[in-house]
Design a protein around this motif. Structure first.
Motif, PDB file in Angstrom:
ATOM      1  N   LEU B 111      -2.646   4.986 -11.003  1.00 31.25           N
ATOM      2  CA  LEU B 111      -1.794   5.248  -9.972  1.00 31.25           C
ATOM      3  C   LEU B 111      -0.962   6.686 -10.276  1.00 31.25           C
ATOM      4  N   ASP B 112      -1.055   7.514  -9.605  1.00 28.06           N
ATOM      5  CA  ASP B 112      -0.317   8.658  -9.825  1.00 28.06           C
ATOM      6  C   ASP B 112       1.034   9.324  -9.229  1.00 28.06           C
ATOM      7  N   SER B 113       1.358   8.505  -8.036  1.00 31.76           N
ATOM      8  CA  SER B 113       2.423   8.710  -7.472  1.00 31.76           C
ATOM      9  C   SER B 113       2.556   7.567  -6.264  1.00 31.76           C
ATOM     10  N   VAL B 114       3.805   7.030  -6.011  1.00 32.82           N
ATOM     11  CA  VAL B 114       3.828   5.940  -5.032  1.00 32.82           C
ATOM     12  C   VAL B 114       5.151   6.250  -4.285  1.00 32.82           C
ATOM     13  N   SER B 115       4.989   6.161  -2.942  1.00 32.06           N
ATOM     14  CA  SER B 115       6.329   5.991  -2.050  1.00 32.06           C
ATOM     15  C   SER B 115       6.400   4.891  -1.096  1.00 32.06           C
ATOM     16  N   VAL B 116       7.526   4.499  -0.700  1.00 31.60           N
ATOM     17  CA  VAL B 116       7.418   3.335   0.274  1.00 31.60           C
ATOM     18  C   VAL B 116       8.386   3.845   1.238  1.00 31.60           C
ATOM     19  N   ALA B 117       8.350   3.571   2.585  1.00 33.66           N
ATOM     20  CA  ALA B 117       8.918   3.903   3.618  1.00 33.66           C
ATOM     21  C   ALA B 117       8.906   3.108   5.008  1.00 33.66           C
ATOM     22  N   GLU B 118       9.803   3.152   5.663  1.00 33.47           N
ATOM     23  CA  GLU B 118       9.610   2.374   7.115  1.00 33.47           C
ATOM     24  C   GLU B 118       9.598   3.376   8.092  1.00 33.47           C
ATOM     25  N   GLU B 119       8.437   3.126   8.790  1.00 40.31           N
ATOM     26  CA  GLU B 119       8.286   3.992   9.859  1.00 40.31           C
ATOM     27  C   GLU B 119       7.577   3.548  11.192  1.00 40.31           C
TER      28      GLU B 119
END
Lengths: 252, 252
Positions: B111-119
């Motif tokens: 895993l290189d990068s993670v982001s969490v969002a609500e859309e």
DNA sequence: TAGTGGTCTAGACCACAGT
DNA sequence: CTGTGGTCTAGACCACTAT
């Protein structure tokens, strides 16, 4: 002026971006004619090669297609859904129906050309089939066309000794196709493996599938195994990627 | 001289063919430097643009890669084998291991990068998840790299209401990942569908995956269903096609 | 610094399509 | 026919890489 001129990004990219935006907003729909080389040269005051390069970007992305003497047009994308699992249910090919007739629901996917030959297989396939070195395979090459447009090449490899004397070596394999015939001689396939890759087509594939530039091919290698775990068929398929969506359902 | 000059096929194609043949016979191996623009101009007595065009053919086919200021080099192809079915066995992710750790046998896929969002989701995904119009989804965007080279982008979509308060909304989802957490709240996925397409990458994908020209992407949309048949996750993946072989085993 | 690929110009002739 | 895209030339300046 030489090189980049005004902005910091290349002119051809700016022009390409503008065209892409126009397609995305629906200004140009599928099949519509886009501004050609001369239009772009005039509109952006660039040389022919620069206008060409801009169009080249869209072609490489599969968004546009150039037709000699006619113009540049927006590509269309309407894929067939190919169900990897259900389509091989024995219930379907066991009695009569071809494995392929389900591919295109309501569409007109049909066999376009068939040839049968006996050849010496590539090493990878020979070893998959568990054959001795130098053993010949029966090769069945087929092409399928959707509404007249070729969309898939398929080449099946089978042990030539095993299938000798069956309808598998004929042009017409009879009802149920290869798998039904294999069942009749006690080698009914029950387990399948499909391996999928994708790449840009080789010139021969571009030709046989009439692929426009910027269209990758999808490669499927399906290996069919009997109850005993023996591989009885290796089918190498080459698909026009713009014509297919592959679907696999499973409950691990 | 203008147009085609000597033979009946374009000069750039003849030059490209010659280079391809040299690669095929092993004269140039993976990573080797090919003749550059200047070499081809001298060897074939053509203009720069013509030599460029020949090299462009190899690049478009994914056979060669140009490095600015350095030269043109033969591309390498060493794909990861991704097993579609076995990798989702509950036994593997049920207790601890990540679903991804099996992807690259012995290789360093991480895993290189993670982001969490609500859309607000696109319509297609909203309807797959059976959500009301305007309902938000929890978005988990991830990138995976193989030996430091990015090879896959993945975006999971889940009902934001359903997963609120669980570790699914955190950067670290904990042992067993999303599927283990879904199980804990009574929505354990048991059935999966993967839909596969391929096309040339959009500029953003080219950038995020550092793709050289002539490399298609493979798109996988995986939908995870519970025992009741409800879709609880839609995972859209974008793969560097030169990095992967997908494998599906099934007994219809 | 020398050499590489990236971009660009302003011309040209050709084969092909529809206009 | 005219206009289209396909191919080609002989120059040019630039940014980048490797030495």
């Amino acid at each position: 002026m030489g090189s980049q001129g005004g902005g910091r990004q290349p002119k051809y990219q700016r022009i390409a971006l503008e065209l892409k935006a126009a397609i995305e907003t629906g200004e140009y729909g599928p099949g519509d004619r886009l501004p050609g080389e001369n239009d772009l040269m005039a509109a952006h005051a660039v040389a022919r090669m620069t206008a060409r390069q801009a169009i080249g970007v869209l072609r490489a992305e599969g968004l546009a297609e150039a037709r000699k003497g006619a113009g540049v047009f927006v590509r269309e994308y309407r894929p067939i859904r190919r169900r990897g699992v259900q389509r091989l249910s024995a219930g379907l090919w066991g009695e009569g129906r071809s494995v392929w007739s389900m591919d295109a629901e309501g569409w007109d996917l049909k066999l376009d050309s068939v040839s049968v030959a006996e050849e010496s297989p590539p090493e990878a396939i020979r070893s998959l089939l568990g054959l001795a070195e130098g053993a010949p395979v029966c090769l069945r090459r087929r092409r399928y066309a959707l509404n007249g447009r070729p969309v898939m090449l398929a080449t099946s490899h089978l042990d030539a000794g095993l299938v000798a004397g069956t309808a598998i070596t004929e042009i017409d394999t009879g009802p149920g196709g290869i798998y039904a015939r294999l069942g009749e001689i006690g080698h009914r396939p029950v387990r399948f493996r499909e391996e999928i890759r994708s790449r840009m087509p080789a010139p021969l594939e571009t030709d046989r599938l009439s692929l426009p530039a910027g269209t990758p091919v999808v490669l499927i290698r399906r290996t069919a195994f009997t109850e005993e775990g023996t591989a009885v068929e290796v089918n190498d398929m080459v698909l026009d990627s713009s014509a297919y969506i592959l679907e696999y359902d499973f409950t691990p």
